[in-house]
Design a protein around this motif. Structure first.
Motif, PDB file in Angstrom:
ATOM      1  N   LEU A 155       0.892  -1.395  -0.065  1.00 52.45           N
ATOM      2  CA  LEU A 155      -0.053  -0.263  -0.042  1.00 52.45           C
ATOM      3  C   LEU A 155       0.839   1.125  -0.012  1.00 52.45           C
ATOM      4  O   LEU A 155       0.570   2.308  -0.456  1.00 52.45           O
ATOM      5  CB  LEU A 155      -0.843   0.046   1.157  1.00 52.45           C
ATOM      6  N   ASN A 156       1.925   1.319   0.467  1.00 49.57           N
ATOM      7  CA  ASN A 156       3.020   2.213   0.670  1.00 49.57           C
ATOM      8  C   ASN A 156       4.436   1.891   0.853  1.00 49.57           C
ATOM      9  O   ASN A 156       4.517   0.884   1.419  1.00 49.57           O
ATOM     10  CB  ASN A 156       2.551   3.241   1.791  1.00 49.57           C
ATOM     11  N   ASP A 157       5.236   2.476   0.017  1.00 53.22           N
ATOM     12  CA  ASP A 157       6.602   1.760  -0.149  1.00 53.22           C
ATOM     13  C   ASP A 157       7.634   2.482   1.235  1.00 53.22           C
ATOM     14  O   ASP A 157       8.645   2.065   1.358  1.00 53.22           O
ATOM     15  CB  ASP A 157       7.210   2.183  -1.283  1.00 53.22           C
ATOM     16  N   GLY A 158       7.007   3.638   1.872  1.00 50.11           N
ATOM     17  CA  GLY A 158       7.744   3.963   2.913  1.00 50.11           C
ATOM     18  C   GLY A 158       8.695   4.990   2.800  1.00 50.11           C
ATOM     19  O   GLY A 158       9.015   5.663   3.602  1.00 50.11           O
ATOM     20  N   LYS A 159       8.949   5.491   1.609  1.00 54.22           N
ATOM     21  CA  LYS A 159       9.920   6.690   1.370  1.00 54.22           C
ATOM     22  C   LYS A 159       8.948   7.907   1.701  1.00 54.22           C
ATOM     23  O   LYS A 159       9.963   8.814   2.068  1.00 54.22           O
ATOM     24  CB  LYS A 159       9.955   6.540  -0.292  1.00 54.22           C
ATOM     25  N   THR A 160       8.021   8.237   1.708  1.00 51.14           N
ATOM     26  CA  THR A 160       7.372   9.329   2.300  1.00 51.14           C
ATOM     27  C   THR A 160       7.407   9.712   3.823  1.00 51.14           C
ATOM     28  O   THR A 160       7.157  10.772   4.148  1.00 51.14           O
ATOM     29  CB  THR A 160       5.978   9.617   1.870  1.00 51.14           C
ATOM     30  N   GLY A 161       7.455   8.629   4.791  1.00 54.53           N
ATOM     31  CA  GLY A 161       7.328   8.830   5.983  1.00 54.53           C
ATOM     32  C   GLY A 161       6.109   8.767   6.638  1.00 54.53           C
ATOM     33  O   GLY A 161       5.945   8.848   7.644  1.00 54.53           O
ATOM     34  N   SER A 162       4.913   8.402   5.753  1.00 54.95           N
ATOM     35  CA  SER A 162       3.761   8.285   6.067  1.00 54.95           C
ATOM     36  C   SER A 162       2.571   7.842   5.363  1.00 54.95           C
ATOM     37  O   SER A 162       2.800   7.582   4.177  1.00 54.95           O
ATOM     38  CB  SER A 162       3.050   9.994   6.738  1.00 54.95           C
ATOM     39  N   TYR A 163       1.768   7.272   5.926  1.00 55.94           N
ATOM     40  CA  TYR A 163       0.563   6.632   5.022  1.00 55.94           C
ATOM     41  C   TYR A 163      -0.812   6.968   5.782  1.00 55.94           C
ATOM     42  O   TYR A 163      -0.670   6.728   7.150  1.00 55.94           O
ATOM     43  CB  TYR A 163       0.798   5.013   5.128  1.00 55.94           C
ATOM     44  N   SER A 164      -1.750   7.252   4.924  1.00 53.53           N
ATOM     45  CA  SER A 164      -3.083   7.451   5.571  1.00 53.53           C
ATOM     46  C   SER A 164      -4.118   6.507   4.944  1.00 53.53           C
ATOM     47  O   SER A 164      -4.037   6.121   3.752  1.00 53.53           O
ATOM     48  CB  SER A 164      -3.484   8.803   5.146  1.00 53.53           C
ATOM     49  N   TRP A 165      -4.784   5.918   6.046  1.00 56.27           N
ATOM     50  CA  TRP A 165      -5.721   4.962   5.520  1.00 56.27           C
ATOM     51  C   TRP A 165      -7.052   5.393   6.050  1.00 56.27           C
ATOM     52  O   TRP A 165      -7.198   5.567   7.396  1.00 56.27           O
ATOM     53  CB  TRP A 165      -5.324   3.627   5.968  1.00 56.27           C
ATOM     54  N   THR A 166      -8.317   5.412   5.220  1.00 54.34           N
ATOM     55  CA  THR A 166      -9.734   5.866   5.688  1.00 54.34           C
ATOM     56  C   THR A 166     -10.282   4.361   5.870  1.00 54.34           C
ATOM     57  O   THR A 166     -10.240   3.399   5.006  1.00 54.34           O
ATOM     58  CB  THR A 166     -10.145   6.588   4.674  1.00 54.34           C
ATOM     59  N   THR A 167     -10.964   4.301   7.087  1.00 49.62           N
ATOM     60  CA  THR A 167     -11.699   2.984   7.362  1.00 49.62           C
ATOM     61  C   THR A 167     -12.840   2.848   6.576  1.00 49.62           C
ATOM     62  O   THR A 167     -13.650   4.078   6.269  1.00 49.62           O
ATOM     63  CB  THR A 167     -12.169   2.912   8.935  1.00 49.62           C
TER      64      THR A 167
END
Length: 115
Positions: free
Chosen positions: A97-109
């Motif tokens: 879902l995210n490769d981690g390069k940005t330092g954040s990930y948002s997920w909407t339930t």
């Protein structure tokens, strides 16, 4: 390479499975792990973060936004297809879902249930 990246982090990312949802909508933004964020080490206590305690204190509902913040390049986010895949840490059918390069990930339930 992806398997290496997923290895140890699999257990951290997937503790999200233990967050329960109600059917009520509140549209809150929740930083996962609170002020410590999503990390392997809590510098304020000099030990690993206690995510089990943090999770048990949360009330997450449909349409809330969970924000994972971490040092760029140290974590990634994968979704596993089933509880059995999580339990056995079978990453063969995981979806990044995210490769981690940005330092954040948002997920909407999106639905009530156990994740």
């Amino acid at each position: 390479m992806e398997t290496l990246l997923m290895g140890r982090r699999c257990c951290y990312v997937l503790c999200l499975i233990f967050i329960y949802y109600s059917q009520q909508s509140s549209c809150a933004t929740i930083e996962v792990g609170g002020p410590v964020g999503w990390t392997n080490y809590d510098t304020s206590t000099n030990k690993p973060p206690d995510y089990a305690t943090w999770v048990s204190s949360q009330s997450v509902v449909v349409d809330d936004i969970l924000v994972f913040k971490f040092p760029p390049g140290y974590h990634n986010v994968y979704s596993l297809p089933t509880q059995a895949a999580y339990t056995s840490c079978d990453q063969s059918k995981a979806t990044e879902l995210n490769d981690g390069k940005t330092g954040s990930y948002s997920w909407t339930t999106t639905k009530a249930g156990t994740y």
